[in-house]
Design a protein around this motif. Structure first.
Motif, mmCIF file in Angstrom:
data_model
loop_
_atom_site.group_PDB
_atom_site.id
_atom_site.type_symbol
_atom_site.label_atom_id
_atom_site.label_comp_id
_atom_site.label_asym_id
_atom_site.label_seq_id
_atom_site.Cartn_x
_atom_site.Cartn_y
_atom_site.Cartn_z
ATOM 1 N N ALA A 17 0.883 -1.150 -0.048
ATOM 2 C CA ALA A 17 -0.162 -0.263 0.157
ATOM 3 C C ALA A 17 0.966 1.086 0.131
ATOM 4 O O ALA A 17 0.434 2.155 -0.780
ATOM 5 C CB ALA A 17 -0.760 0.107 1.177
ATOM 6 N N TYR A 18 1.990 1.106 1.109
ATOM 7 C CA TYR A 18 2.885 2.472 0.952
ATOM 8 C C TYR A 18 3.447 2.604 -0.333
ATOM 9 O O TYR A 18 3.521 3.610 -1.006
ATOM 10 C CB TYR A 18 4.037 2.146 1.964
ATOM 11 C CG TYR A 18 4.795 3.426 1.996
ATOM 12 C CD1 TYR A 18 4.415 4.657 2.702
ATOM 13 C CD2 TYR A 18 6.054 3.349 1.109
ATOM 14 C CE1 TYR A 18 5.124 5.655 2.639
ATOM 15 C CE2 TYR A 18 6.796 4.505 1.186
ATOM 16 C CZ TYR A 18 6.399 6.000 1.766
ATOM 17 O OH TYR A 18 7.122 6.759 1.609
ATOM 18 N N ALA A 19 3.846 1.573 -1.024
ATOM 19 C CA ALA A 19 4.617 1.681 -2.259
ATOM 20 C C ALA A 19 3.698 2.289 -3.320
ATOM 21 O O ALA A 19 3.865 3.161 -4.189
ATOM 22 C CB ALA A 19 5.286 0.443 -2.722
ATOM 23 N N LEU A 35 18.979 1.595 3.775
ATOM 24 C CA LEU A 35 19.038 1.335 5.405
ATOM 25 C C LEU A 35 17.655 1.626 6.046
ATOM 26 O O LEU A 35 17.082 2.718 5.545
ATOM 27 C CB LEU A 35 20.121 1.841 6.106
ATOM 28 C CG LEU A 35 21.549 1.893 5.715
ATOM 29 C CD1 LEU A 35 22.381 2.781 6.540
ATOM 30 C CD2 LEU A 35 22.024 0.252 5.739
ATOM 31 N N ASP A 36 17.051 0.756 6.415
ATOM 32 C CA ASP A 36 15.528 0.851 7.232
ATOM 33 C C ASP A 36 15.568 -0.225 8.251
ATOM 34 O O ASP A 36 15.959 -1.293 8.227
ATOM 35 C CB ASP A 36 14.612 0.722 6.198
ATOM 36 C CG ASP A 36 13.369 1.530 6.399
ATOM 37 O OD1 ASP A 36 12.991 2.269 5.830
ATOM 38 O OD2 ASP A 36 12.559 0.803 7.222
ATOM 39 N N TRP A 37 14.488 0.121 9.183
ATOM 40 C CA TRP A 37 14.423 -0.863 10.209
ATOM 41 C C TRP A 37 13.150 -1.737 10.075
ATOM 42 O O TRP A 37 12.973 -2.680 10.645
ATOM 43 C CB TRP A 37 14.135 -0.255 11.590
ATOM 44 C CG TRP A 37 12.867 0.560 11.955
ATOM 45 C CD1 TRP A 37 12.102 0.849 10.999
ATOM 46 C CD2 TRP A 37 12.518 1.199 13.132
ATOM 47 N NE1 TRP A 37 11.148 1.867 11.508
ATOM 48 C CE2 TRP A 37 11.389 1.906 12.728
ATOM 49 C CE3 TRP A 37 12.747 1.137 14.077
ATOM 50 C CZ2 TRP A 37 10.625 2.765 13.710
ATOM 51 C CZ3 TRP A 37 12.290 1.907 15.218
ATOM 52 C CH2 TRP A 37 11.072 2.768 15.050
ATOM 53 N N VAL A 83 17.974 11.421 2.459
ATOM 54 C CA VAL A 83 16.871 11.279 3.732
ATOM 55 C C VAL A 83 15.715 11.653 3.478
ATOM 56 O O VAL A 83 15.426 13.014 3.366
ATOM 57 C CB VAL A 83 17.335 11.858 5.077
ATOM 58 C CG1 VAL A 83 16.315 11.741 6.126
ATOM 59 C CG2 VAL A 83 18.838 11.349 5.309
ATOM 60 N N SER A 84 14.630 10.742 2.988
ATOM 61 C CA SER A 84 13.566 11.198 2.474
ATOM 62 C C SER A 84 12.344 11.005 3.097
ATOM 63 O O SER A 84 12.077 9.646 3.481
ATOM 64 C CB SER A 84 13.483 10.740 0.930
ATOM 65 O OG SER A 84 12.396 10.319 0.440
ATOM 66 N N TYR A 85 11.505 12.008 3.719
ATOM 67 C CA TYR A 85 10.205 11.804 4.582
ATOM 68 C C TYR A 85 10.647 10.694 5.547
ATOM 69 O O TYR A 85 9.842 9.953 5.970
ATOM 70 C CB TYR A 85 9.185 10.994 3.574
ATOM 71 C CG TYR A 85 8.623 12.038 2.445
ATOM 72 C CD1 TYR A 85 7.483 12.729 2.680
ATOM 73 C CD2 TYR A 85 9.409 12.070 1.171
ATOM 74 C CE1 TYR A 85 6.936 13.812 1.750
ATOM 75 C CE2 TYR A 85 8.998 12.982 0.213
ATOM 76 C CZ TYR A 85 7.602 13.841 0.605
ATOM 77 O OH TYR A 85 7.285 14.812 -0.299
HETATM 78 C C1 LIG Z 1 7.450 7.783 5.158
HETATM 79 S S1 LIG Z 1 8.780 6.356 5.069
HETATM 80 C C2 LIG Z 1 9.894 6.951 3.768
HETATM 81 C C3 LIG Z 1 10.554 5.850 2.938
HETATM 82 C C4 LIG Z 1 11.168 6.436 1.586
HETATM 83 N N1 LIG Z 1 12.474 7.093 2.056
HETATM 84 C C5 LIG Z 1 10.353 7.108 0.723
HETATM 85 O O1 LIG Z 1 10.910 8.561 0.618
HETATM 86 O O2 LIG Z 1 9.411 6.750 0.275
HETATM 87 C C6 LIG Z 1 9.624 6.492 6.416
HETATM 88 C C7 LIG Z 1 10.519 5.339 6.424
HETATM 89 O O3 LIG Z 1 11.369 5.621 7.645
HETATM 90 C C8 LIG Z 1 11.611 4.540 8.372
HETATM 91 N N2 LIG Z 1 12.062 4.451 9.680
HETATM 92 C C9 LIG Z 1 11.387 5.217 10.392
HETATM 93 N N3 LIG Z 1 11.892 5.378 11.824
HETATM 94 C C10 LIG Z 1 13.095 4.558 11.568
HETATM 95 C C11 LIG Z 1 14.114 4.359 12.582
HETATM 96 N N4 LIG Z 1 14.187 4.733 13.692
HETATM 97 N N5 LIG Z 1 15.207 3.453 12.175
HETATM 98 C C12 LIG Z 1 15.026 3.245 10.731
HETATM 99 N N6 LIG Z 1 14.279 3.269 9.940
HETATM 100 C C13 LIG Z 1 13.125 4.134 10.472
HETATM 101 C C14 LIG Z 1 10.300 3.605 8.186
HETATM 102 O O4 LIG Z 1 10.360 2.225 8.257
HETATM 103 C C15 LIG Z 1 10.001 3.924 6.815
HETATM 104 O O5 LIG Z 1 10.517 3.066 5.626
#
Ligand SMILES: C[S@@+](CC[C@H](N)C(=O)[O-])C[C@H]1O[C@@H](n2cnc3c(N)ncnc32)[C@H](O)[C@@H]1O
Length: 331
Positions: A57-59, A116-118, A160-162
Protein backbone atom coordinates in the motif's frame (compact mmCIF):
# COMPACT_ATOMS: atom_id res chain seq x y z
CA UNK A 1 5.66 12.12 -20.82
CA UNK A 2 8.37 9.88 -19.45
CA UNK A 3 10.76 8.06 -21.72
CA UNK A 4 9.33 4.49 -21.63
CA UNK A 5 12.75 3.13 -20.59
CA UNK A 6 13.34 5.75 -17.86
CA UNK A 7 13.43 4.74 -14.19
CA UNK A 8 10.28 6.88 -13.67
CA UNK A 9 8.31 4.88 -16.25
CA UNK A 10 9.76 1.55 -15.11
CA UNK A 11 8.81 2.30 -11.51
CA UNK A 12 5.25 3.14 -12.53
CA UNK A 13 4.92 -0.20 -14.34
CA UNK A 14 6.52 -2.14 -11.47
CA UNK A 15 4.06 -0.55 -9.00
CA UNK A 16 1.08 -1.32 -11.24
CA UNK A 17 2.25 -4.96 -11.53
CA UNK A 18 2.59 -5.14 -7.78
CA UNK A 19 -1.10 -4.43 -7.31
CA UNK A 20 -2.27 -6.92 -9.92
CA UNK A 21 -2.34 -9.94 -7.65
CA UNK A 22 -3.77 -8.13 -4.61
CA UNK A 23 -7.48 -7.77 -3.82
CA UNK A 24 -8.35 -4.04 -4.24
CA UNK A 25 -10.33 -3.92 -0.98
CA UNK A 26 -7.29 -5.21 0.96
CA UNK A 27 -5.04 -2.57 -0.60
CA UNK A 28 -7.46 0.31 -0.03
CA UNK A 29 -7.94 -0.84 3.59
CA UNK A 30 -4.15 -0.83 4.08
CA UNK A 31 -3.91 2.64 2.50
CA UNK A 32 -6.65 3.92 4.83
CA UNK A 33 -4.78 2.47 7.81
CA UNK A 34 -1.52 4.09 6.72
CA UNK A 35 -3.12 7.48 6.15
CA UNK A 36 -4.62 7.27 9.66
CA UNK A 37 -1.24 6.25 11.14
CA UNK A 38 0.62 9.07 9.44
CA UNK A 39 -1.95 11.53 10.78
CA UNK A 40 -1.46 10.10 14.25
CA UNK A 41 1.35 10.60 16.72
CA UNK A 42 4.80 10.24 15.30
CA UNK A 43 7.56 9.32 16.01
CA UNK A 44 6.87 5.70 16.65
CA UNK A 45 8.84 3.15 18.60
CA UNK A 46 8.23 0.31 16.17
CA UNK A 47 7.99 0.24 12.37
CA UNK A 48 4.69 1.50 10.92
CA UNK A 49 5.19 -0.66 7.82
CA UNK A 50 4.53 -4.00 9.49
CA UNK A 51 3.68 -6.45 6.74
CA UNK A 52 3.47 -7.02 3.02
CA UNK A 53 0.01 -5.40 2.67
CA UNK A 54 1.29 -2.26 4.47
CA UNK A 55 4.36 -1.93 2.28
CA UNK A 56 2.50 -2.71 -0.94
CA UNK A 57 0.00 0.00 0.00
CA UNK A 58 2.79 2.41 0.92
CA UNK A 59 4.68 1.72 -2.28
CA UNK A 60 1.68 2.01 -4.57
CA UNK A 61 0.20 5.02 -2.83
CA UNK A 62 3.19 7.11 -1.76
CA UNK A 63 6.25 6.03 -3.75
CA UNK A 64 5.32 7.89 -6.98
CA UNK A 65 5.03 11.10 -4.94
CA UNK A 66 8.17 10.68 -2.83
CA UNK A 67 10.04 9.69 -6.01
CA UNK A 68 8.96 12.92 -7.76
CA UNK A 69 9.77 15.12 -4.76
CA UNK A 70 13.24 13.63 -4.34
CA UNK A 71 13.83 13.79 -8.08
CA UNK A 72 13.00 17.52 -8.05
CA UNK A 73 15.39 18.14 -5.17
CA UNK A 74 18.18 16.12 -6.79
CA UNK A 75 17.68 17.89 -10.13
CA UNK A 76 18.00 21.28 -8.43
CA UNK A 77 21.18 20.07 -6.77
CA UNK A 78 22.58 18.55 -9.99
CA UNK A 79 22.18 21.95 -11.69
CA UNK A 80 24.58 23.45 -9.14
CA UNK A 81 27.27 20.88 -9.91
CA UNK A 82 26.74 19.81 -13.53
CA UNK A 83 29.89 17.70 -13.93
CA UNK A 84 29.35 15.62 -10.82
CA UNK A 85 27.81 12.17 -10.59
CA UNK A 86 27.68 10.30 -7.29
CA UNK A 87 29.82 7.17 -7.33
CA UNK A 88 28.02 5.78 -4.29
CA UNK A 89 24.70 6.41 -2.55
CA UNK A 90 23.22 5.56 0.83
CA UNK A 91 19.49 6.04 1.39
CA UNK A 92 18.72 6.19 5.12
CA UNK A 93 15.17 5.27 6.14
CA UNK A 94 14.94 4.30 2.50
CA UNK A 95 11.87 2.06 2.90
CA UNK A 96 10.87 0.71 -0.49
CA UNK A 97 13.62 2.74 -2.18
CA UNK A 98 11.90 5.73 -3.82
CA UNK A 99 15.04 7.87 -3.45
CA UNK A 100 17.26 5.20 -5.04
CA UNK A 101 15.02 5.31 -8.11
CA UNK A 102 15.16 9.12 -8.10
CA UNK A 103 18.97 9.03 -7.98
CA UNK A 104 19.09 6.73 -11.01
CA UNK A 105 16.63 9.02 -12.82
CA UNK A 106 18.86 12.05 -12.08
CA UNK A 107 22.23 10.39 -12.68
CA UNK A 108 21.75 7.31 -14.91
CA UNK A 109 24.02 4.32 -14.45
CA UNK A 110 25.10 1.91 -11.77
CA UNK A 111 26.83 2.82 -8.51
CA UNK A 112 27.21 1.32 -5.06
CA UNK A 113 23.79 1.71 -3.43
CA UNK A 114 22.88 0.92 0.18
CA UNK A 115 19.36 1.24 1.55
CA UNK A 116 18.97 1.28 5.33
CA UNK A 117 15.67 0.88 7.15
CA UNK A 118 14.34 -0.87 10.25
CA UNK A 119 11.28 -2.31 8.46
CA UNK A 120 12.24 -5.63 6.89
CA UNK A 121 9.00 -5.91 4.80
CA UNK A 122 9.78 -2.52 3.22
CA UNK A 123 13.31 -3.59 2.36
CA UNK A 124 12.04 -6.87 0.89
CA UNK A 125 9.55 -5.09 -1.35
CA UNK A 126 12.12 -2.46 -2.30
CA UNK A 127 14.50 -5.21 -3.38
CA UNK A 128 11.73 -6.85 -5.42
CA UNK A 129 10.78 -3.60 -7.19
CA UNK A 130 14.43 -2.74 -7.82
CA UNK A 131 14.82 -5.92 -9.89
CA UNK A 132 13.11 -3.94 -12.69
CA UNK A 133 15.82 -1.23 -12.63
CA UNK A 134 19.23 -2.41 -13.94
CA UNK A 135 20.97 0.52 -12.23
CA UNK A 136 19.86 -0.90 -8.86
CA UNK A 137 20.99 -4.47 -9.59
CA UNK A 138 23.78 -4.38 -7.02
CA UNK A 139 21.90 -2.43 -4.33
CA UNK A 140 22.19 -3.69 -0.75
CA UNK A 141 19.03 -3.59 1.35
CA UNK A 142 20.05 -3.63 5.00
CA UNK A 143 18.25 -3.53 8.28
CA UNK A 144 19.38 -0.61 10.48
CA UNK A 145 17.82 1.41 13.24
CA UNK A 146 18.29 5.17 13.17
CA UNK A 147 19.36 6.29 16.61
CA UNK A 148 22.28 7.70 18.52
CA UNK A 149 24.48 4.73 17.65
CA UNK A 150 23.83 4.95 13.89
CA UNK A 151 27.07 4.85 11.91
CA UNK A 152 27.26 5.24 8.16
CA UNK A 153 30.08 4.13 5.87
CA UNK A 154 31.72 6.83 3.74
CA UNK A 155 29.67 7.56 0.63
CA UNK A 156 29.31 10.29 -1.99
CA UNK A 157 25.61 10.93 -1.44
CA UNK A 158 23.21 10.40 1.45
CA UNK A 159 19.47 10.84 0.93
CA UNK A 160 16.95 11.08 3.76
CA UNK A 161 13.46 11.27 2.34
CA UNK A 162 10.31 11.68 4.43
CA UNK A 163 12.04 10.17 7.47
CA UNK A 164 12.79 13.02 9.93
CA UNK A 165 9.05 13.24 10.64
CA UNK A 166 9.15 9.73 12.11
CA UNK A 167 12.05 10.41 14.47
CA UNK A 168 12.33 11.96 17.92
CA UNK A 169 14.53 15.09 18.03
CA UNK A 170 17.71 13.37 19.35
CA UNK A 171 17.46 10.75 16.60
CA UNK A 172 16.94 13.43 13.94
CA UNK A 173 20.10 15.16 15.16
CA UNK A 174 22.03 11.88 15.27
CA UNK A 175 20.95 11.04 11.72
CA UNK A 176 21.99 14.43 10.32
CA UNK A 177 25.35 14.22 12.14
CA UNK A 178 25.95 10.68 10.85
CA UNK A 179 25.10 11.80 7.30
CA UNK A 180 27.41 14.82 7.61
CA UNK A 181 30.21 12.57 8.84
CA UNK A 182 29.85 10.05 6.02
CA UNK A 183 28.86 11.94 2.86
CA UNK A 184 30.11 14.63 0.52
CA UNK A 185 26.53 15.58 -0.28
CA UNK A 186 23.38 15.23 1.82
CA UNK A 187 19.88 15.69 0.42
CA UNK A 188 16.98 15.75 2.88
CA UNK A 189 13.33 15.92 1.84
CA UNK A 190 10.27 16.36 4.06
CA UNK A 191 6.59 17.08 3.56
CA UNK A 192 5.96 20.67 2.42
CA UNK A 193 4.22 21.71 5.61
CA UNK A 194 5.22 24.28 8.27
CA UNK A 195 6.47 21.40 10.47
CA UNK A 196 8.32 19.75 7.57
CA UNK A 197 10.01 23.07 6.73
CA UNK A 198 10.99 23.51 10.40
CA UNK A 199 12.66 20.08 10.41
CA UNK A 200 14.49 20.99 7.19
CA UNK A 201 15.72 24.29 8.67
CA UNK A 202 17.04 22.49 11.76
CA UNK A 203 18.84 19.92 9.58
CA UNK A 204 20.17 22.72 7.33
CA UNK A 205 21.61 24.58 10.32
CA UNK A 206 23.23 21.40 11.55
CA UNK A 207 24.79 20.65 8.16
CA UNK A 208 26.13 24.22 7.87
CA UNK A 209 27.64 23.94 11.37
CA UNK A 210 29.31 20.69 10.21
CA UNK A 211 31.04 22.61 7.39
CA UNK A 212 28.60 21.97 4.51
CA UNK A 213 27.45 24.63 2.08
CA UNK A 214 23.83 24.78 1.01
CA UNK A 215 23.54 24.23 -2.75
CA UNK A 216 19.74 24.17 -3.14
CA UNK A 217 17.10 25.40 -2.81
CA UNK A 218 18.77 28.33 -1.03
CA UNK A 219 21.06 30.70 -2.96
CA UNK A 220 23.28 31.02 0.16
CA UNK A 221 24.19 29.26 3.39
CA UNK A 222 23.30 32.13 5.72
CA UNK A 223 20.13 32.10 7.82
CA UNK A 224 16.80 31.60 6.03
CA UNK A 225 15.19 35.03 5.49
CA UNK A 226 11.70 33.74 6.39
CA UNK A 227 10.76 35.12 9.80
CA UNK A 228 10.00 32.09 11.99
CA UNK A 229 6.31 31.24 12.09
CA UNK A 230 5.30 33.57 9.25
CA UNK A 231 5.68 31.28 6.24
CA UNK A 232 7.36 28.09 5.12
CA UNK A 233 9.60 27.38 2.15
CA UNK A 234 8.21 24.54 0.05
CA UNK A 235 7.87 23.40 -3.51
CA UNK A 236 5.56 21.28 -5.61
CA UNK A 237 6.07 18.25 -7.84
CA UNK A 238 3.43 16.98 -10.24
CA UNK A 239 2.59 13.30 -9.82
CA UNK A 240 0.48 11.28 -12.24
CA UNK A 241 -2.36 9.57 -10.37
CA UNK A 242 -2.58 5.79 -10.53
CA UNK A 243 -5.86 3.86 -10.59
CA UNK A 244 -5.25 3.17 -6.88
CA UNK A 245 -5.26 6.92 -6.15
CA UNK A 246 -8.50 7.34 -8.01
CA UNK A 247 -9.93 4.39 -6.06
CA UNK A 248 -8.90 5.81 -2.68
CA UNK A 249 -9.50 9.50 -3.29
CA UNK A 250 -12.32 9.37 -5.83
CA UNK A 251 -12.63 11.91 -8.63
CA UNK A 252 -10.99 11.71 -11.98
CA UNK A 253 -8.04 14.15 -11.79
CA UNK A 254 -5.13 12.76 -13.79
CA UNK A 255 -2.52 14.17 -11.43
CA UNK A 256 -1.91 15.69 -8.05
CA UNK A 257 0.75 18.02 -6.71
CA UNK A 258 3.08 16.77 -4.00
CA UNK A 259 4.25 19.59 -1.73
CA UNK A 260 7.71 19.14 -0.24
CA UNK A 261 10.50 21.01 1.55
CA UNK A 262 14.15 20.09 1.08
CA UNK A 263 17.78 20.94 1.55
CA UNK A 264 20.73 19.80 -0.53
CA UNK A 265 24.07 20.56 1.13
CA UNK A 266 27.55 19.62 0.06
CA UNK A 267 31.27 19.82 0.74
CA UNK A 268 31.85 20.03 -3.04
CA UNK A 269 32.31 23.33 -4.93
CA UNK A 270 28.67 23.69 -5.97
CA UNK A 271 27.45 26.96 -7.47
CA UNK A 272 24.04 27.77 -6.00
CA UNK A 273 21.53 29.60 -8.22
CA UNK A 274 21.62 33.42 -7.93
CA UNK A 275 17.97 33.26 -6.85
CA UNK A 276 15.12 30.76 -6.70
CA UNK A 277 11.43 31.11 -7.51
CA UNK A 278 9.71 30.33 -4.21
CA UNK A 279 6.05 30.61 -5.22
CA UNK A 280 4.02 29.76 -8.28
CA UNK A 281 4.72 32.63 -10.73
CA UNK A 282 1.75 34.89 -11.43
CA UNK A 283 1.15 35.53 -15.10
CA UNK A 284 -0.48 38.87 -15.95
CA UNK A 285 -1.05 40.52 -19.28
CA UNK A 286 2.42 41.50 -20.48
CA UNK A 287 4.09 40.77 -17.15
CA UNK A 288 5.12 37.99 -14.81
CA UNK A 289 5.41 38.39 -11.03
CA UNK A 290 8.17 36.29 -9.53
CA UNK A 291 8.69 35.77 -5.80
CA UNK A 292 12.39 35.15 -5.35
CA UNK A 293 14.72 34.08 -2.58
CA UNK A 294 17.94 35.86 -3.42
CA UNK A 295 21.67 35.51 -2.80
CA UNK A 296 21.53 38.81 -0.90
CA UNK A 297 19.74 36.87 1.87
CA UNK A 298 16.33 38.38 1.22
CA UNK A 299 12.95 37.57 -0.29
CA UNK A 300 11.85 39.90 -3.06
CA UNK A 301 9.05 40.12 -5.62
CA UNK A 302 10.17 41.16 -9.06
CA UNK A 303 8.05 42.04 -12.08
CA UNK A 304 9.36 40.95 -15.46
CA UNK A 305 7.67 42.68 -18.39
CA UNK A 306 7.74 42.46 -22.17
CA UNK A 307 10.36 45.22 -22.12
CA UNK A 308 12.79 42.65 -20.70
CA UNK A 309 12.79 40.72 -24.01
CA UNK A 310 14.29 37.23 -23.62
CA UNK A 311 14.09 37.43 -19.87
CA UNK A 312 10.32 37.93 -20.18
CA UNK A 313 10.08 34.79 -22.31
CA UNK A 314 12.10 32.93 -19.65
CA UNK A 315 9.83 34.31 -16.90
CA UNK A 316 6.74 33.01 -18.70
CA UNK A 317 8.33 29.55 -18.71
CA UNK A 318 9.60 29.78 -15.13
CA UNK A 319 8.11 27.43 -12.63
CA UNK A 320 7.90 27.39 -8.85
CA UNK A 321 11.22 25.98 -7.62
CA UNK A 322 13.28 26.98 -10.65
CA UNK A 323 16.60 28.77 -10.46
CA UNK A 324 16.40 32.40 -11.55
CA UNK A 325 17.51 33.65 -13.98
CA UNK A 326 17.74 30.41 -15.96
CA UNK A 327 21.30 29.54 -17.07
CA UNK A 328 20.77 30.41 -20.73
CA UNK A 329 19.36 33.89 -20.09
CA UNK A 330 21.63 34.92 -17.22
CA UNK A 331 23.51 37.46 -19.33
C1 LIG B 1 7.49 7.71 5.19
S1 LIG B 1 8.63 6.40 4.98
C2 LIG B 1 9.72 7.04 3.72
C3 LIG B 1 10.36 5.95 2.91
C4 LIG B 1 11.21 6.43 1.75
N1 LIG B 1 12.40 7.14 2.21
C5 LIG B 1 10.43 7.27 0.78
O1 LIG B 1 10.77 8.45 0.60
O2 LIG B 1 9.46 6.78 0.20
C6 LIG B 1 9.64 6.48 6.42
C7 LIG B 1 10.64 5.35 6.51
O3 LIG B 1 11.51 5.58 7.62
C8 LIG B 1 11.71 4.33 8.27
N2 LIG B 1 12.05 4.60 9.69
C9 LIG B 1 11.33 5.33 10.58
N3 LIG B 1 11.97 5.35 11.78
C10 LIG B 1 13.09 4.61 11.62
C11 LIG B 1 14.15 4.25 12.52
N4 LIG B 1 14.18 4.67 13.77
N5 LIG B 1 15.16 3.48 12.02
C12 LIG B 1 15.14 3.08 10.72
N6 LIG B 1 14.17 3.37 9.85
C13 LIG B 1 13.15 4.13 10.30
C14 LIG B 1 10.37 3.64 8.12
O4 LIG B 1 10.47 2.24 8.31
C15 LIG B 1 9.98 4.00 6.69
O5 LIG B 1 10.47 3.10 5.74
Amino acid sequence: MNDPASPAATLRTALADLLHGLPPTEVTAAVDRLIATYRGDTPTHAPILRDRADVAAYAAYRMPATFEAVHSALTAFADTLPDWTPGSHTDVGGGTGAATWAVTETWPGERGVTVLDWAEPALALGRQLAAANPALAGARWQRARIGEDLTLAATDLVTVSYVLNELAEPDRAALVDAAAGAAQTVVIVEAGTPAGYQRIIEARDRLVRAGFRVAAPCPHSAACPIAPGTDWCHFSARVGRSSLHRQVKGGSLAYEDEKFSYVAATRLPAEPAPARVVRRPQLRKGQVLLDLCEREERLRRTTVTKRHGDLYKAARDADWGDAWPPHDSAS
